[in-house]
Design a protein around this motif. Structure first.
Motif, short mmCIF file in Angstrom:
data_model
loop_
_atom_site.label_atom_id
_atom_site.label_comp_id
_atom_site.label_asym_id
_atom_site.label_seq_id
_atom_site.Cartn_x
_atom_site.Cartn_y
_atom_site.Cartn_z
N SER A 160 44.64 18.70 0.95
CA SER A 160 45.54 18.72 2.10
C SER A 160 44.90 19.43 3.29
O SER A 160 45.01 18.97 4.43
CB SER A 160 46.85 19.43 1.71
N ARG B 106 51.62 14.31 1.79
CA ARG B 106 51.83 13.75 0.44
C ARG B 106 51.27 14.70 -0.62
O ARG B 106 51.88 14.93 -1.67
CB ARG B 106 51.17 12.38 0.34
N THR C 134 50.13 11.93 6.98
CA THR C 134 50.86 11.39 5.83
C THR C 134 50.16 11.76 4.53
O THR C 134 50.80 12.20 3.56
CB THR C 134 50.99 9.86 5.94
N LYS C 135 48.84 11.61 4.50
CA LYS C 135 48.09 11.94 3.28
C LYS C 135 48.17 13.44 2.98
O LYS C 135 48.33 13.84 1.82
CB LYS C 135 46.63 11.52 3.45
#
Length: 549
Positions: free
Chosen positions: A173, A232, A228-229
């Motif tokens: 992240s 997530r 978004t990644k």
């Protein structure tokens, strides 16, 4: 932690006191759990309860106030740190050379002043949850160790595995968030182009479409995908932590049922303690993204290589009233390309300016006129050569004193609404009214308590306001960069035949960058700048020399 301790260097005692209060509140919370577990144990064997409801309520009330005060203290420290950081970055920017600011560009700086400071602020706002969560985790683990060593060993194994998985997810992240921050500079550059190029975009539908489809949308889309990644991974980590807590409970129950490890009271105490952990742990894990973004933002601020903090902007300089001569000897300046190769160069400049002279600089676009002006005013520092002013060699120690002799109106000038005189105070109203009348602005602008009522004027009128500010600053040397270019013919004549001679009569030294060759006879000297080189045009033949080029 590096982010926290770097910014809390002046408030570490308060921070550690807040941590102590958080730890105490965590101990109190565990004590409440232990109290409840003891009551359940006595009820299960039919023992008579000998406890006071009042004691239990006081314990809960004490927990409430400890938690409130510890988190309030950390919150207040966080806001103070962000406040000091905003001022610190602003001071460092104000102390940073114009050259460095030009190199960084406005999009990069604006991204720092908005996104980065906001991210650091958000990181500190999440700090109370982090500190409380860590405190509860350590105290709860101590209580779990006291309850049952076998259960504690199983818990530690599960926790180590959970932390290992969580750390991997956080690293992934963080990588995505770092790429998002790097992309923010490009996004702000597109925003700047969209605003500053609004006329061109409105006039050309083809350019409008191309800019949107090939620049703005892809940059925004890249940010969306990375965000978004990253989020997530954060959601996955939070789900994994919650699941791992329930797995710990399952393992403890399984150990008791299948292998008769521990008593029912120990199992009950374990379940209560682990469930109590869920909320602080969720707060702790939920705060990690903010801490990650704050750390990335802090690293980005450090990469700007801004000047160190000092008090240059508050220093008072004694102005040289009779400086007589300003000499530039062999002054050179090199622009560098993105690959750090030497690009356009200015110089060597050999120039002598006598106090009280009216000097014109002429030259085509891109020849280096503005760079020469910045070098002369000390806004850019020469890579080679020397500047001697009033018998003093100009260096880093006296550069601020030297710059305080100049007023400059560049082509990309900025208009401050506040009027100040040479002492930094509100100027005399009669003097302001006199200059407004002389600049033909008395029907356009009013001034109340040193504040202009508007700067929303035509470019020519805005330049007159900029000249008003220069008048009031009362500096010895005035540089005017293409000042007359946006004036109407009548006021252009007034500028050359009335305003400049009046300034010169007051002892001001004026360097006017201009293309108006039919006024060259008014100047004491005329210099031509070409490809970064400067040389004097013969005064007797200056008009014919200029026209022949």
């Amino acid at each position: 932690m590096k982010l926290i301790f770097s910014l809390l260097k002046n408030s570490r005692l308060k921070f550690f006191f807040a941590i102590f209060l958080s730890a105490l509140s965590a101990v109190t919370g565990v004590a409440v759990i232990a109290f409840i577990n003891d009551v359940i144990g006595k009820l299960s064997v039919g023992e008579e309860l000998s406890f006071s409801i009042l004691t239990f309520l006081l314990l809960i009330l004490f927990l409430f106030f400890l938690t409130f005060f510890s988190q309030s203290l950390i919150t207040a420290l966080g806001h103070k740190v962000v406040y000091e950081l905003r001022l610190s970055i602003s001071r460092r920017l104000m102390n940073t050379s114009v050259e460095r600011i030009d190199q960084l560009g406005q999009p990069v700086i604006m991204a720092t002043l908005t996104n980065d400071i906001a991210a650091i602020s958000k990181a500190f706002n999440s700090l109370p949850f982090v500190v409380f969560g860590i405190s509860v985790i350590f105290c709860s683990y101590g209580y779990l160790l006291w309850l049952s060593i076998p259960f504690f060993i199983a818990t530690m194994i599960m926790s180590a595995f959970s932390i290992w998985i969580g750390r991997k997810l956080m690293i992934i992240s963080r990588g995505y968030k770092k790429r998002v921050r790097d992309n923010d500079d490009s996004l702000y550059e597109n925003y700047q182009a969209m605003l500053q190029g609004r006329n061109e975009l409105k006039l050309s539908q083809e350019r409008n479409t191309f800019f949107y489809q090939e620049h703005l949308e892809p940059t925004a889309e890249y940010t969306r995908k990375l965000d978004t990644k990253a989020d997530r991974m954060i959601v996955l980590n939070g789900s994994w932590i919650n699941t791992s807590v329930l797995l710990v409970i399952a393992v403890v129950v399984l150990m008791h049922v299948q292998f008769s490890i521990g008593t029912i009271e120990q199992v009950t105490g374990y379940v209560l303690a682990v469930l109590f952990l869920r909320s602080p742990m969720a707060g702790f894990v939920g705060s990690l993204p903010s801490l990650i973004q704050g750390a990335i933002a802090f690293s980005k601020v450090k990469t700007l290589a801004l000047a160190e903090e000092d008090e240059h902007q508050t220093k008072q300089f004694s102005i040289a009233e009779n400086w007589q001569v300003l000499n530039l000897k062999g002054v050179e300046y090199d622009y560098t390309t993105q690959n750090d190769d030497i690009g356009f160069s200015v110089g060597p400049i050999d120039l002598t300016i006598n106090q009280g002279e009216l000097i014109f600089w002429v030259g085509g676009n891109g020849c280096g006129k503005s760079t020469c002006a910045r070098l002369l005013a000390g806004l850019y520092q020469a890579h080679r050569g020397t500047i001697e002013f009033s018998g003093e060699m100009i260096n880093q120690d006296n550069l601020g004193w030297y710059r305080n002799h100049f007023s400059v109106v560049f082509a990309d000038f900025y208009l401050f609404k506040n009027l100040i005189n040479e002492e930094g105070k509100i100027p005399d109203t009669k003097l302001v009214t006199h200059y407004l009348d002389k600049l033909a602005l008395n029907n356009k602008v009013t001034v109340k308590e040193g504040l202009l009522n508007t700067t929303e004027l035509s470019q020519g009128q805005r330049k007159r306001l900029a000249l008003l500010l220069a008048y009031l600053e009362n500096r010895s040397i005035i540089i005017l960069d293409e000042w007359a270019a946006d004036q109407d013919p009548a006021f252009r004549r007034t500028f050359y035949t009335e305003l400049l001679p009046e300034l010169q009569a007051r002892g001001k030294t004026i360097i006017a960058i201009t293309h108006d060759d039919h006024y060259f006879h008014l100047a004491d000297k005329v210099y031509r700048i070409d490809a970064g080189k400067i040389f004097q045009i013969n005064k007797q033949n200056q008009q014919s020399t200029w026209k022949s080029t």
